[in-house]
Design an enzyme around this catalytic site. Structure first.
Site, short mmCIF file in Angstrom:
data_model
loop_
_atom_site.label_atom_id
_atom_site.label_comp_id
_atom_site.label_asym_id
_atom_site.label_seq_id
_atom_site.Cartn_x
_atom_site.Cartn_y
_atom_site.Cartn_z
N LYS A 1 0.84 -1.21 0.00
CA LYS A 1 0.00 0.00 0.00
C LYS A 1 0.87 1.27 0.00
CE LYS A 1 -3.02 3.06 0.49
NZ LYS A 1 -4.26 3.38 -0.13
N CYS B 1 -3.36 11.05 1.47
CA CYS B 1 -2.72 9.77 1.18
C CYS B 1 -1.34 9.98 0.56
CB CYS B 1 -3.61 8.97 0.23
SG CYS B 1 -5.30 8.92 0.80
N1 SAJ Z 1 -2.16 14.71 -9.02
C1 SAJ Z 1 -1.37 15.41 -9.89
N2 SAJ Z 1 -1.10 14.85 -11.12
C2 SAJ Z 1 -1.59 13.65 -11.48
C3 SAJ Z 1 -2.40 12.94 -10.59
C4 SAJ Z 1 -2.67 13.49 -9.35
O1 SAJ Z 1 -0.89 16.51 -9.60
O2 SAJ Z 1 -1.32 13.23 -12.62
C5 SAJ Z 1 -2.44 15.28 -7.69
C6 SAJ Z 1 -3.92 15.52 -7.41
O3 SAJ Z 1 -4.35 16.74 -7.93
C7 SAJ Z 1 -3.96 15.47 -5.90
C8 SAJ Z 1 -2.89 14.43 -5.57
O4 SAJ Z 1 -2.06 14.34 -6.70
O5 SAJ Z 1 -3.59 16.70 -5.33
C9 SAJ Z 1 -3.41 13.06 -5.23
O6 SAJ Z 1 -4.51 12.72 -6.07
P1 SAJ Z 1 -4.72 11.28 -6.70
O7 SAJ Z 1 -5.95 11.33 -7.50
O8 SAJ Z 1 -3.49 10.83 -7.39
O9 SAJ Z 1 -4.84 10.31 -5.46
P2 SAJ Z 1 -5.68 10.33 -4.09
O10 SAJ Z 1 -4.79 10.86 -3.02
O11 SAJ Z 1 -7.01 10.96 -4.25
O12 SAJ Z 1 -5.88 8.75 -3.87
C10 SAJ Z 1 -4.72 7.95 -3.78
C11 SAJ Z 1 -4.91 6.75 -4.75
N3 SAJ Z 1 -3.63 6.03 -4.85
C12 SAJ Z 1 -3.08 5.75 -6.05
O13 SAJ Z 1 -3.58 6.10 -7.10
C13 SAJ Z 1 -1.83 4.95 -6.03
C14 SAJ Z 1 -6.02 5.84 -4.23
O14 SAJ Z 1 -6.11 4.67 -5.03
C15 SAJ Z 1 -5.75 5.45 -2.77
O15 SAJ Z 1 -6.78 4.63 -2.26
C16 SAJ Z 1 -5.69 6.72 -1.96
O16 SAJ Z 1 -4.58 7.51 -2.46
C17 SAJ Z 1 -5.44 6.37 -0.51
O17 SAJ Z 1 -6.40 6.52 0.28
O18 SAJ Z 1 -4.36 5.91 -0.16
#
Ligand code: SAJ
Length: 415
Positions: free
Chosen positions: A213, A267
């Site tokens: 994880k 996360c």
């Molecule tokens: N972000 C970027 N660029 C991207 C993707 C995301 O800048 O290309 C930013 C988003 O705007 C945000 C942050 O990253 O600020 C995180 O967003 P996210 O959509 O990547 O992820 P979370 O935090 O909403 O959810 C993550 C997910 N983990 C992965 O994709 C590996 C989710 O599956 C997990 O369940 C969750 O963390 C968790 O609870 O751990």
């Protein structure tokens, strides 16, 4: 036959509440436990305290059918799912206070044959600690860290993997890693999830599941940091990063993520530190990625300020406060950091538009010079528009309304 008639879900947040609602919708009697009394009352009225597509209807129905009941205290159950936060201390170390408190709170009602599952993202070794805390409270029961498959209680880790904004779909369809303290713990945990989960349940040990994880979220953090670092270079030399990423991704083995204003949420901005904490001398890449992503909001503030002074602007509008699109979650949000720092440093007025909230969060409530307003007013008054979150309300904006504005688009929706 289903051996899980009644379960307790501890922590009714972004993960716990949807989990509780899904099991309840499959006919399991669910007791949702939360230390926040307002949360308990809200849910018992069939309402919800967070924004997540589809969740209101599911909770409302489960509560009205009597299948989901919120309670401040755990009740005797066949299984317990712990989904409470694992914050960071100021020194970037994992804080297990909530997990320990939730674990100890179930000890008095634990009966032989019960299954305890940790869903919260946790440092390696936490599931083992759960066995130790429970055995301190209940020396009349045996636990799998000592008794293996013969134990009275089973304990496992099955980390949540759901993406906020798409939780109800991912909860059912994503594959799950299920790590048992003993093989029997993993097998029984799979049986429970199979009531609601269509994805595969992949069995392993508890420590491996914890490691997996953390690795998943660190993987994403490192890759976003790469995109963010490139975007800073592109800004410096005047290249459109959005176009560059899009074209680079036509390569069959390249998939650069999207640069943004930084990384938020509870996360990805947090969990990589748990790996660093396990091996501080062996994690330079993970640490660096955290630094790059944490530094991005400041880069955006400097860009807005430089543009505002160059244009002689008196009003800047920040669009969005949530950590990402179409949700109301502002935890660790780079948009909040940018708005707060900008308001502190800019001489003029800062307006902020966040369609998913009615009042400013506590961290911004007393910030002088900052006003929460609707999109129309922001577009009328501001000379500079800083797009911080790609909410759908901003995506569908008529470009004509932006014609006379200076745009700083941190998400690439108008670039
Ligand atoms: N972000 C970027 N660029 C991207 C993707 C995301 O800048 O290309 C930013 C988003 O705007 C945000 C942050 O990253 O600020 C995180 O967003 P996210 O959509 O990547 O992820 P979370 O935090 O909403 O959810 C993550 C997910 N983990 C992965 O994709 C590996 C989710 O599956 C997990 O369940 C969750 O963390 C968790 O609870 O751990």
């Amino acid at each position: 036959m289903n051996e899980f008639k009644k379960i307790c879900v501890l922590g009714l947040g972004y993960v716990g509440l949807p989990t509780a609602a899904i099991f309840a919708s499959r006919g399991v009697q669910v007791i949702g436990v939360d230390i926040n009394e307002t949360t308990v009352e809200t849910i018992n009225q069939g309402k919800i305290h967070i924004i997540e597509p589809g969740l209101y209807l599911m909770v409302n129905e489960a509560v009205s059918m009597g299948k989901l009941i919120a309670d401040p205290q755990p009740q005797p159950s066949d299984a317990y799912i712990i989904a409470v936060p694992t914050p960071l201390t100021i020194a970037n170390q994992p804080d297990l206070t909530f997990i320990e408190a939730a674990t100890r709170s179930i000890a008095p009602v634990l009966k032989k044959g019960a299954l305890v599952i940790l869903e919260s993202t946790s440092p390696i070794g936490t599931t083992e600690k759960i066995c130790q805390w429970l055995s301190q409270e209940r020396d009349d029961l045996s636990f799998p860290n000592v008794a293996g498959d013969e134990a009275d209680i089973q304990v496992s880790h099955s980390p949540e993997r759901v993406l906020p904004g798409n939780v109800l779909i991912e909860l059912v369809n994503n594959d799950r890693v299920v790590g048992g303290i003993s093989p029997k713990c993993a097998r029984r945990t799979k049986q429970l999830y199979k009531i609601a989960v269509k994805g595969k349940c992949l069995l392993t040990t508890a420590a491996t599941a914890e490691f997996i994880k953390l690795s998943e979220n660190a993987y994403r953090d490192v890759n976003i940091a790469f995109a963010n670092e490139l975007s800073i270079v592109a800004d410096k030399i005047g290249i459109n990063i959005w176009q560059a990423v899009k074209l680079a991704n036509h390569h069959p083995r390249v998939n650069i993520l999207q640069p943004g204003p930084g990384v938020g949420g509870h996360c990805i901005a947090v969990d990589p530190w748990f790996i660093v904490d396990s091996a501080p001398d062996n994690t330079p890449l993970i640490k660096s990625a955290r630094k790059v992503n944490d530094g991005k909001p400041n880069h955006i503030v400097e860009k807005i300020l430089a543009t505002a002074y160059k244009k002689g602007a008196t009003t800047v509008a920040c669009l969005g406060l949530a950590y990402k699109a179409n949700i109301d979650d502002m935890r660790e949000s780079p948009a909040v950091t940018i708005t707060a720092t900008l308001t502190e440093r800019f001489d003029g007025e800062v307006l902020v538009v966040e369609p998913n909230i009615k009042t400013l969060p506590d961290t911004l409530a007393d910030t002088k010079g900052l006003t929460l307003c609707d999109l129309d007013l922001a577009l009328e008054k501001a000379q500079i528009i800083a797009l911080l979150v790609d909410h759908q309300e901003f995506q569908i904006l008529d470009p004509i309304l932006l014609n006379d504005k200076v745009i700083i688009d941190t998400r690439g929706i108008w670039s």
